[in-house]
Write a protein that holds these residues in place. Structure first.
Motif, PDB file in Angstrom:
ATOM      1  N   TYR B 165      26.565  65.510  -7.748  1.00 13.87           N
ATOM      2  CA  TYR B 165      25.606  64.793  -6.900  1.00 13.87           C
ATOM      3  C   TYR B 165      26.153  63.946  -5.962  1.00 13.87           C
ATOM      4  O   TYR B 165      25.782  63.945  -4.602  1.00 13.87           O
ATOM      5  CB  TYR B 165      24.462  64.104  -7.819  1.00 13.87           C
ATOM      6  N   LYS B 169      26.087  64.473  -1.890  1.00  9.67           N
ATOM      7  CA  LYS B 169      25.236  63.348  -1.125  1.00  9.67           C
ATOM      8  C   LYS B 169      26.511  62.767   0.153  1.00  9.67           C
ATOM      9  O   LYS B 169      26.025  62.599   1.257  1.00  9.67           O
ATOM     10  CB  LYS B 169      24.948  62.297  -1.934  1.00  9.67           C
ATOM     11  N   TYR B 173      25.717  63.552   4.015  1.00 12.43           N
ATOM     12  CA  TYR B 173      25.480  62.336   4.877  1.00 12.43           C
ATOM     13  C   TYR B 173      26.330  62.494   6.001  1.00 12.43           C
ATOM     14  O   TYR B 173      25.861  62.307   7.195  1.00 12.43           O
ATOM     15  CB  TYR B 173      25.814  61.243   3.951  1.00 12.43           C
ATOM     16  N   TRP B 228      23.295  49.712   7.211  1.00  6.52           N
ATOM     17  CA  TRP B 228      21.966  50.172   6.314  1.00  6.52           C
ATOM     18  C   TRP B 228      21.023  50.595   7.387  1.00  6.52           C
ATOM     19  O   TRP B 228      21.297  50.538   8.459  1.00  6.52           O
ATOM     20  CB  TRP B 228      21.327  48.662   6.195  1.00  6.52           C
ATOM     21  N   PRO B 229      20.367  51.717   7.169  1.00  5.89           N
ATOM     22  CA  PRO B 229      19.884  52.097   5.783  1.00  5.89           C
ATOM     23  C   PRO B 229      20.508  53.428   5.485  1.00  5.89           C
ATOM     24  O   PRO B 229      19.957  54.303   4.378  1.00  5.89           O
ATOM     25  CB  PRO B 229      18.442  52.475   5.856  1.00  5.89           C
ATOM     26  N   HIS B 231      23.380  53.737   3.849  1.00 10.41           N
ATOM     27  CA  HIS B 231      24.528  53.448   3.072  1.00 10.41           C
ATOM     28  C   HIS B 231      24.342  53.895   1.644  1.00 10.41           C
ATOM     29  O   HIS B 231      25.596  53.644   0.916  1.00 10.41           O
ATOM     30  CB  HIS B 231      24.469  51.938   3.004  1.00 10.41           C
ATOM     31  N   THR B 232      23.380  54.579   1.254  1.00 11.61           N
ATOM     32  CA  THR B 232      23.281  54.908  -0.194  1.00 11.61           C
ATOM     33  C   THR B 232      24.075  55.920  -0.739  1.00 11.61           C
ATOM     34  O   THR B 232      24.206  56.001  -1.938  1.00 11.61           O
ATOM     35  CB  THR B 232      21.931  55.363  -0.658  1.00 11.61           C
ATOM     36  N   ASP B 236      27.199  55.613  -4.720  1.00 10.72           N
ATOM     37  CA  ASP B 236      27.376  56.727  -5.573  1.00 10.72           C
ATOM     38  C   ASP B 236      28.735  57.502  -5.447  1.00 10.72           C
ATOM     39  O   ASP B 236      29.153  57.830  -6.526  1.00 10.72           O
ATOM     40  CB  ASP B 236      26.315  57.776  -5.137  1.00 10.72           C
TER      41      ASP B 236
END
Lengths: 655, 506
Positions: B165, B169, B173, B228-229, B231-232, B236
C-alpha cells in the motif's frame, strides 16, 4: 582582559564536558573536582572582573568573540558586553554556583547520577554566564534557551519519578510560551533596528520612540510598547510571572541544590536581568512599564498567599521565590531597575541559603519534605537553624539584613512612581510584606520549633549535616547580612550601574527616594517607623501565635475559611485549567485534525476514494471482457440493434 | 594529466551508480560481507570526492561552477549538463554525507538480500546527486524519475507489513506530480528552444502560461516536500520503509521539492510566484500549525517524526516565498534573503536531524521490533548513552539554539516577521508545538520507570551505532554554534536569485 572574559564561561563548560563525557573514567571524586575547579576558577576570575569594572571603574568591554553567521547583511555574532551590570551578575552567578557545587557533594552523596549532576550544573553555569555576558540579542536567546534546557534536564534528574518528568516537561513548555513572545520581540527588534547588537539598538532606540507598528490592520501601536511587552513575555516565562508562573512550584521535583541555584538564585532572575538590560527600550514605553508593574504586583501578592498553605518545605520556598520575583518585577515597572537588580542580588544569596538550608533539613530527615512531620529540629541542627534564621530574617526584610535594604528600596520606589498601576502595586508589595513574614516564620516554627512530629527511627538518626553542606550555608549567610548595608548607597542612589542602566529623568523614582536618604543608619531608623517593618513584625507575631502559642488554631481557621483554603490549595485553579484547556485542548485538536483531516478527508475521501473510483470503473469495464464468445456476440447483436434502431428512427424522422 | 575541467560532478554522480552495480555483480546473493565492504568504500569515496566541491567552491560568484556540458540527444538539444551553485552544492554534500551513515546502519540489520539493498542505496545516491547537479531540464527529469525506482524497491522489498500500500501510494503520488512537470518543461522548451535550465530562467512567458506552469511545478514539488494537503503518502512510506529508507527519504528526498521551488518555480515563473505567494505561504503555515498538532497525537514513533518533518518543511517553503510580501510590505528586499537562506538552512539541518531521529528509532526497533510509543518507557534505565543522543536530537528537532535545528527556523521567523506579524506568529508556534510533541514523546519513551521486560533487557548502543549517532551529533552541534560556513556558500546565489525573481518576465 579578553582572555579572562573568555575563560569565565569556558572553564565551567570544560568541567561539564569532562564530567559528562568521561564521568565513568574519572569517577565521582574526579567529577566533583573537575567541575568545582572550573567553577572556582570562573568565580575567581569574575571577582577579578568585578574589581576591574565595578571597583576600579574601568571602561566597559564590548567585543565580538566570533561571527555566528551573516545573512542579508546582518551580522549575527557571539560577543561579550562586560559592564557594571554584567560584572555584578557574573559574580553572583559564579559565587552561588560554586557554593551549590560544594554543597552537592554532600547532598547527592549517595545518588547514582553523581557525575551527571555535576556535569549538568556546570553546564548550567556556562549557559547562564553566556546569557548575562552577551552583547546581543541572539546570544541572549541562546543563553535563555540553554538555561531552560539544563533546567529541564535537572528537574527531570530523577527520571523514574512520574512527577519529576511531568514537571520538567511542563517547565519546558511553559517556558516556551514565554520564548515564543521573546522570539517575536527579537524579530521586531531586528526588523526595525537592522541589528542584533545591544549597543546599536539602544543607541537608536530614542529615534524610534514614535514609530508605530500595525499588528492588526489599521491599528497603530507604539513599536517600543510592542517590543517591550513581547520581550517581557519571555521574562514572564523564565522569571515565572503570572500567569506563566505555574512551572516553578513543580520544578521543586528536581534535587534541592538546583532549586537553590536555578530556581531561586540565578535562572529565574534572568528575566529581571533582561528587562534591566533593556532599560533603554522600556524607558520609552509607559505602556510596557505599566504592563510590567501590574504583572509583577499580581505575582508578588497572590503567589505569596499560596505559600501560606503549602506543607512541603521546598514548595513554601518556591512560592516565596515567585513572590519575591514579583517584587523585582514591580521595581522594574516602576523604572527602579537598580532596586530590582539590588533585590535580585540579595535574594540570590538569602534564597539560595534558604533552599540549601531546606535541603540540609531534608538530608537530616532522610528525604522527608513534609513539614507536618518535622518540628523541634533546632537542637539537632544548630548551624542549619541559625543560618535559616538569618535567611528568613533577610527574606522578611528585618532591619539591617540585606533583604531589608533591597525590599524597602523597592517599596519606597513604587510609592513614588506615577506609572499607571503603581498604586495597585504599592499596596500589593506592602501587604505582601505581612504575607512574606507569615509564611516564612510559619515554616521556620514548623520545622525548627514546637513538637517533634517525626517517627522515632528518623529522630534517632537526626544530626547536623556534614561540613560540605554547612560551610556553604555559612558562606551564603554572610552576604545575606552584609551586602545590603554595604551596597544600598551606591546601588540605589549612587549610580552604581553607571551607563548600563538608563532611566528617563521623568521616571527616576530612585532619585526622589534618594532625596530623603541620609545614610545607612538613617535608612534603618526610618525603616523602623514605616509600615513595612510593622507589617513584617505583625507577620512574625501572627506566625508565632498560630504555630507556637495556639497550634490548634490553624485547623480551626482552615475550617472557617474553607472556601479560601480550597482556592489556595488548588493554586487558584491554574494547573487544572491549563491541564484541561491547553494540554487537553491541544491533544483534542491534534486528534481531530488527524482523524478527520488526514485519515477521513484526505486519505479516505480523496486518495483512497479516487483509487476506489478507478478500481470500481475498471471493475465494471473488466466485466465486459469476460472472454466468453457468446457475451461478445450478444454485445454485437445489441450494438447492431441499437444502430439499426437509430437508423430507422432517423429514417422515420426524415420522412 | 587530469582532464580539464576535471569532471568532479560526474564522478560524484556516477561513482555510486557504478559502485552499486559493482556491489550487485561482485557480491550477489550470498556474499554479504563483500557487499558491505564495497558499499562502504564506495560511499565514503563519494563523500571524499564531493569535499572539493566545498573547498574549491568560489564564494564570490553566483555562476554555476564545476560545469560539464556534452551533447546528449542532438535532435532536441538535450545536453548532459552538470554544474552547481551555492544552492545545490550543500545539498549534494548532504547526500554524500548521509549515505555512508545509511550504509553503516544497515551493517547487521539487513540480512535479507544485503547486496541488493546496499546497491539500491548507492544507485539512489548517484541519482540524487544527479538531480541536484543537473542543469538540463530533461537530464534533471530523468534523474528525478529514476530516483523513484530504487526507493520503490527499498520500501517494497525491505519494508514492513503494509509496504505494498505504501509503495503504491508513494509512487503514484510522486509520479502523478512529476508528469505535470514534464508537460511544463516541454512547453518551456517550445518557448526557449532549449532545455538548459538557465535558459528557461530567462525565457519570457505570459501570465496565464506562467500560472499554469507554476501549478504544474507545484504539483511535482509540493508532493515531494511534502506540503499540506498532499502529504499523506509520507507517514505511510516512513512507517513501512526500513530505517535506511526512512533516513534517505527524510534527509534528502524531501529536499528535492524545496530545491525544485528555488531552481524551477521561482526563477522560471517569477510573476506567477508573486501572484500565488499567498497560496504558498498559507499552505506552509498550515503545514507548520496543523501538522504540528497532528504530530502531537501520534502513537507510532516513525509517524510522529514523519509528521514533524512535514511541519518543519513548512519553514522551507515559507522562507522561499515570503520575499514578495516583504517587498510589498516594506518596499525593499531587505530581509528576504534571510528567509531564503533560512529555508535552505532548514533543509540541510533537517537532513541531519530527521536522519538522526529515524536512526534512533531504528536502534530501538532493531531491539524491540515495535514502533509504538506505548510499548516503551524508561529506556534511559537500560540505554543511558542512547538516551543522551536521543535527547540531543529531540532538542534539535525542537529548534533549540546551539543546534542546527534552530538556525533555519530562527532566520525564517525573523524574515517572515518583516512580511507580516501573523506569519511570524504562526510560524513561531513551532516553538510550542515542537517542544510539545518531541518532549512528550521523549518522556513516554525514554524517561520513567522501566515499562516492561523488553525494555529492561535492552542493550545500549554498540560502537557502530555510536559512530553514526556521534557523527550526526557533531554536525548538528557544529552548525548550531557556527552556521556561517553554510550561509556564506549560499549567499551569492540567493542574492542573485532574489534579484532575478523580482524582475517581471511579462
Amino acid at each position: 582582559m579578553y582572555s579572562v572574559y573568555l575563560a569565565i564561561p569556558l572553564a565551567p563548560l570544560l568541567g561539564a564536558l569532562v564530567a559528562g563525557l568521561f564521568g565513568r573514567a574519572i569517577g565521582r571524586a574526579g567529577a566533583h573536582w573537575v567541575t568545582i575547579l572550573g567553577v572556582g576558577l570562573s568565580t575567581l576570575l569574575s571577582l577579578v572582573v568585578f574589581m576591574h569594572i565595578v571597583v576600579d571603574g574601568a571602561e566597559p568591554f564590548n567585543g565580538t568573540v566570533y561571527t555566528w553567521g551573516i545573512s542579508d547583511g546582518i551580522q549575527f555574532q557571539i560577543g561579550f558586553l562586560i559592564d557594571r551590570l554584567s560584572a555584578t551578575m557574573m559574580l553572583v552567578v559564579t559565587f552561588v554556583s560554586l557554593m551549590v557545587h560544594i554543597y552537592t557533594i554532600g547532598y547527592m552523596h549517595e545518588d547514582p547520577g553523581y557525575q551527571r549532576f555535576f556535569s549538568y550544573i556546570s553546564l548550567f553555569t556556562f549557559s547562564m554566564l553566556m546569557l548575562v555576558m552577551s552583547n546581543n540579542f541572539l546570544q541572549l536567546f541562546f543563553g535563555w534557551e540553554a538555561v531552560g534546557l539544563v533546567s529541564y534536564l535537572l528537574i527531570g534528574f530523577w527520571y523514574t519519578r512520574e512527577s519529576a518528568i511531568y514537571a520538567n516537561l511542563k517547565a519546558f513548555i511553559v517556558n516556551r510560551v514565554g520564548d515564543f513572545g521573546f522570539l517575536l520581540g527579537i524579530a521586531a527588534v531586528l526588523m526595525y533596528f537592522q541589528s542584533m547588537d545591544y549597543a546599536t539598538v539602544f543607541a537608536n532606540a530614542e529615534s524610534m520612540k514614535d514609530t508605530t507598528i500595525q499588528v492588526f490592520p489599521d491599528v497603530d501601536w507604539s513599536l517600543m510598547s510592542v517590543i517591550g511587552i513581547l520581550l517581557f513575555v519571555g521574562a514572564m516565562g523564565k522569571s515565572a510571572q503570572f500567569p506563566l508562573h505555574v512551572w516553578l512550584p513543580d520544578s521543586m521535583e528536581g534535587p534541592t541544590p538546583i532549586s537553590a541555584l536555578i530556581h531561586a538564585a540565578t535562572m529565574v532572575t534572568a528575566g529581571i536581568f533582561m528587562v534591566a538590560r533593556m532599560s533603554p527600550i522600556y524607558e520609552l514605553s509607559e505602556t510596557a512599564l505599566s504592563f510590567v508593574i501590574v504583572i509583577g504586583a499580581i505575582t508578588a501578592f497572590f503567589m505569596g498567599l499560596l505559600g501560606l498553605v503549602q506543607t512541603d518545605i521546598k514548595r513554601v520556598v518556591a512560592y516565596s521565590t515567585l513572590s519575591q520575583l514579583g517584587y523585582m518585577t514591580v521595581a522594574l515597572g516602576a523604572s527602579a531597575y537598580a532596586a530590582g537588580m539590588f533585590h535580585l542580588v540579595t535574594h540570590a544569596f538569602f534564597k539560595a541559603l534558604l533552599f540549601l538550608a531546606a535541603g540540609s533539613v531534608i538530608i537530616a530527615m532522610h528525604h522527608e519534605q513534609d513539614m507536618r512531620k518535622m518540628g523541634g529540629l533546632r537542637k539537632y541542627m544548630p548551624i542549619t537553624y541559625w543560618t535559616s534564621l538569618v535567611g528568613s530574617l533577610a527574606l522578611i526584610g528585618f532591619p539591617g539584613s540585606a533583604g531589608f535594604f533591597s525590599k524597602d528600596g523597592i517599596i519606597e520606589a513604587v510609592h513614588h512612581s506615577h506609572i499607571p498601576g503603581a498604586g495597585l502595586a504599592y499596596w500589593a508589595v506592602l501587604i505582601g510584606v505581612f504575607v512574606t513574614a507569615l509564611y516564612s516564620f510559619r515554616m521556620f516554627f514548623l520545622v525548627f520549633h514546637g513538637k517533634e512530629r517525626m517517627d522515632d527511627h528518623t529522630r534517632e538518626h537526626l544530626h547536623e549535616t556534614p561540613a560540605v553542606v554547612t560551610v556553604p550555608l555559612v558562606l551564603l549567610a554572610i552576604p545575606s547580612v552584609i551586602v545590603g548595608a554595604f551596597y544600598i548607597e551606591p546601588v540605589l542612589f549612587g549610580g552604581y550601574f553607571g551607563e548600563a542602566i538608563y532611566v528617563a529623568p521623568e521616571h527616576d523614582v530612585l532619585a526622589e527616594v534618594g532625596e530623603g536618604y541620609t545614610g545607612v543608619t538613617g535608612f534603618m531608623l526610618h525603616g523602623l517607623v514605616t509600615a513595612p517593618f510593622w507589617l513584617a513584625a505583625a507577620g512574625v507575631l501572627t506566625a508565632w501565635f498560630l504555630y507556637m502559642k495556639r497550634p490548634d488554631l490553624p485547623a480551626l481557621i482552615k475550617e472557617r475559611l474553607h472556601l479560601l483554603h480550597k482556592v489556595l490549595v488548588h493554586k487558584y485553579g491554574f494547573d487544572d485549567f491549563n491541564q484541561f484547556f491547553f494540554a487537553g485542548g491541544a491533544r483534542g485538536l491534534g486528534s481531530m485534525l488527524w482523524r478527520l483531516g488526514d485519515i477521513k478527508l484526505i486519505d479516505g475521501l480523496v486518495v483512497n476514494g479516487s483509487a476506489r473510483a478507478v478500481g470500481w470503473f475498471s471493475g465494471v469495464i473488466r466485466h465486459m471482457q469476460s472472454g466468453y464468445l457468446y457475451h461478445y456476440a450478444f454485445a454485437m447483436i445489441i450494438g447492431l440493434l441499437v444502430l439499426l434502431g437509430w437508423f430507422v428512427s432517423r429514417w422515420f424522422v426524415g420522412l | 594529466m587530469l582532464p580539464d575541467p576535471f569532471p568532479l560532478l560526474s564522478l560524484v554522480v556516477w561513482t555510486p551508480i557504478l559502485g552499486g552495480l559493482w556491489v550487485l555483480l561482485a557480491a550477489g546473493e550470498k556474499n554479504a560481507p563483500t557487499a558491505r565492504a564495497i558499499a562502504l568504500a564506495i560511499s565514503v569515496a563519494t563523500f571524499l570526492l564531493s569535499i572539493p566541491l566545498y573547498t574549491q567552491f568560489d564564494l564570490s560568484t553566483h555562476e554555476m561552477q564545476f560545469v560539464e556540458r556534452f551533447e546528449w540527444i542532438q535532435t532536441f538539444g538535450i545536453y548532459y549538463h552538470l554544474g552547481v551553485d551555492g544552492i545545490s552544492m550543500p545539498l549534494i554534500l548532504l547526500t554524500t554525507f548521509i549515505t555512508p551513515l545509511v550504509v553503516i546502519s544497515a551493517w547487521q540489520v539487513i540480512q535479507y538480500k544485503t547486496a541488493q539493498y546496499l546497491a539500491a542505496f548507492l544507485i539512489m545516491e548517484g541519482l540524487m546527486n544527479g538531480v541536484f547537479a543537473a542543469l538540463d531540464a530533461i537530464l534533471f527529469y530523468v534523474f528525478w524519475e529514476a530516483m523513484l525506482v530504487p526507493m520503490f524497491l527499498i520500501i517494497g522489498i525491505w519494508g514492513g507489513p503494509q509496504r505494498i500500500y505504501a509503495t503504491i501510494k508513494f509512487f503514484l503520488y510522486t509520479f502523478l506530480g512529476s508528469v505535470f512537470m514534464l508537460v511544463a518543461l516541454i512547453y518551456l522548451y517550445a518557448q526557449a528552444d532549449s532545455f538548459a535550465i538557465l535558459d528557461l530562467h530567462t525565457v519570457k512567458v505570459g501570465m496565464t502560461a506562467q500560472i499554469l506552469i507554476f501549478i504544474a511545478f507545484l504539483l511535482a514539488f509540493a508532493v515531494k516536500v511534502p506540503m499540506w494537503p498532499v502529504h499523506t503518502w509520507l507517514p505511510d512510506a516512513h512507517v513501512e520503509a526500513p530505517t535506511g529508507g526512512s533516513v534517505i527519504l527524510a534527509a534528502i528526498m524531501l529536499k528535492m521539492g524545496g530545491y525544485g521551488f528555488v531552481r524551477f518555480s521561482l526563477p522560471i515563473t517569477p510573476d506567477a510566484s508573486r501572484e500565488l505567494d499567498w497560496l504558498m505561504i498559507a499552505l506552509s503555515l498550515i503545514a507548520v500549525v496543523y501538522i504540528g498538532f497532528v504530530a502531537l497525537v501520534q502513537t507510532d514513533l516513525k509517524k510522529l517524526i514523519a509528521y514533524s518533518s512535514i511541519s518543519h518543511m513548512g519553514f522551507v517553503t515559507l522562507g522561499f516565498f515570503v520575499a514578495f510580501s516583504i517587498l510589498e510590505g516594506t518596499g525593499s528586499l531587505q530581509g528576504a534573503a534571510m528567509g531564503m537562506e533560512g529555508g535552505m538552512m532548514q533543509m540541510i539541518s533537517h537532513g541531519f536531524i530527521s536522519g538522526a531521529l529515524f536512526l534512533c528509532v531504528g536502534v530501538l526497533y532493531d531491539r524491540m521490533h515495535t514502533r509504538q510509543i506505548a510499548d516503551y518507557g524508561g529506556v534511559v534505565n537500560s540505554m543511558p548513552i542512547f538516551a543522551a543522543f536521543m535527547m540531543l536530537f529531540v532538542m534539535a528537532n525542537s529548534g533549540l539554539p546551539g543546534t542546527s535545528g534552530f538556525v533555519g527556523e530562527f532566520m525564517v521567523i525573523l524574515s517572515s516577521f518583516k512580511a507580516n506579524f501573523w506569519f511570524a506568529f504562526l510560524a513561531a508556534s513551532i516553538l510550542l508545538l515542537g517542544a510539545g510533541y518531541n518532549l512528550w514523546m521523549y518522556k513516554r519513551v525514554i524517561y520513567g520507570k522501566v515499562a516492561n521486560e523488553g525494555v529492561a533487557s535492552l542493550k545500549d548502543i554498540n560502537a557502530r551505532e555510536l559512530l553514526i549517532l556521534g557523527t550526526l551529533a557533531a554536525v548538528v552541534l557544529l552548525f548550531g554554534v557556527w552556521p556561517a560556513p553554510i550561509l556564506e556558500v549560499m549567499h551569492p546565489s540567493v542574492e542573485n536569485l532574489l534579484q532575478h525573481v523580482v524582475q517581471s518576465k511579462l
